[in-house]
Design a protein around this motif. Sequence first.
Motif, PDB file in Angstrom:
ATOM      1  N   UNK A  71      12.524 -53.597 -27.996  1.00  0.00           N
ATOM      2  CA  UNK A  71      12.283 -53.112 -26.634  1.00  0.00           C
ATOM      3  C   UNK A  71      13.364 -52.111 -26.235  1.00  0.00           C
ATOM      4  N   UNK A  72      14.619 -52.426 -26.560  1.00  0.00           N
ATOM      5  CA  UNK A  72      15.722 -51.517 -26.217  1.00  0.00           C
ATOM      6  C   UNK A  72      15.534 -50.155 -26.873  1.00  0.00           C
ATOM      7  N   UNK A 117       6.795 -56.122 -20.839  1.00  0.00           N
ATOM      8  CA  UNK A 117       6.343 -56.534 -19.508  1.00  0.00           C
ATOM      9  C   UNK A 117       6.029 -58.018 -19.498  1.00  0.00           C
ATOM     10  N   UNK A 118       5.341 -58.493 -20.533  1.00  0.00           N
ATOM     11  CA  UNK A 118       4.965 -59.908 -20.598  1.00  0.00           C
ATOM     12  C   UNK A 118       6.181 -60.827 -20.663  1.00  0.00           C
ATOM     13  N   UNK A 119       7.235 -60.383 -21.369  1.00  0.00           N
ATOM     14  CA  UNK A 119       8.414 -61.231 -21.575  1.00  0.00           C
ATOM     15  C   UNK A 119       9.512 -61.009 -20.534  1.00  0.00           C
ATOM     16  N   UNK A 123      12.520 -63.700 -20.557  1.00  0.00           N
ATOM     17  CA  UNK A 123      13.648 -63.330 -21.417  1.00  0.00           C
ATOM     18  C   UNK A 123      14.567 -62.419 -20.597  1.00  0.00           C
ATOM     19  N   UNK A 124      15.690 -62.947 -20.115  1.00  0.00           N
ATOM     20  CA  UNK A 124      16.535 -62.183 -19.190  1.00  0.00           C
ATOM     21  C   UNK A 124      16.956 -60.816 -19.720  1.00  0.00           C
ATOM     22  N   UNK A 125      17.280 -60.731 -21.019  1.00  0.00           N
ATOM     23  CA  UNK A 125      17.726 -59.448 -21.572  1.00  0.00           C
ATOM     24  C   UNK A 125      16.618 -58.398 -21.496  1.00  0.00           C
ATOM     25  N   UNK A 126      15.397 -58.814 -21.782  1.00  0.00           N
ATOM     26  CA  UNK A 126      14.270 -57.879 -21.700  1.00  0.00           C
ATOM     27  C   UNK A 126      13.975 -57.546 -20.245  1.00  0.00           C
ATOM     28  N   UNK A 127      14.064 -58.551 -19.374  1.00  0.00           N
ATOM     29  CA  UNK A 127      13.855 -58.290 -17.952  1.00  0.00           C
ATOM     30  C   UNK A 127      14.837 -57.275 -17.408  1.00  0.00           C
ATOM     31  N   UNK A 128      16.101 -57.373 -17.840  1.00  0.00           N
ATOM     32  CA  UNK A 128      17.116 -56.415 -17.391  1.00  0.00           C
ATOM     33  C   UNK A 128      16.835 -55.016 -17.925  1.00  0.00           C
ATOM     34  N   UNK A 129      16.446 -54.930 -19.190  1.00  0.00           N
ATOM     35  CA  UNK A 129      16.108 -53.630 -19.770  1.00  0.00           C
ATOM     36  C   UNK A 129      14.954 -52.976 -19.018  1.00  0.00           C
TER      37      UNK A 129
END
Length: 204
Positions: A71-72, A117-119, A123-129
């Motif tokens: 994702x990053x 978007x789903x995670x 998943x906090x790291x993905x949410x922050x990204x």
Amino acid sequence: MPGEHPARGRRSTERKGDVRERAILDTCEALLAQKGYDTMTVGDIAQGPGITRGALYFYFGSKQEVVTALVARTVEHLWERSRATAQTDEPREAVAAAMRRTVELWNEHGLVMRTAIDLSLTVPEIGELWSRTADLFTTAITAVLERAGVQPGTEPDQASPMARALCWMIERSFYHASQESRENLQKASSTCEHIWLVSAGLTD
């Protein structure tokens, strides 16, 4: 910020570990299409670059970490596109270029974006990204609206809140349309572009 994660491809030479890490991420993206996030395993991911499950843990501690890194890598391209939009002077050209580049990225990596978007809520790291990506794109849209003559500010009819609403409208529209077909994604893009132009007062 966008410059914090330099693309590995910009190095004149790549270390073996960089090449292997890229292969891991490429395999993960392919497996998202083949099996989906819930079904694929660390062992599946390791098979792509031809390494053992144990060797994969040298690079990533879990399947979730691999997907977060994927994702990053993908949102870095979104950051580059938002930067390009903010730096384009003519508002109509900026809107058209932003939508064109975003369609290209969703066509190339739509599954990764939908997974992000789903995670993003679990998943906090993905949410922050994803949140940072939305903030950067909102900033770019705000700049375009202000160049088009929309008043700066935080009131509902001013540039910043309008830009945030446009950003999330584009995300939702692309999320759903990208699951259907490239044709529908292009139609969704055209609709979002029209709404953006109307919001900016650029349809006369």
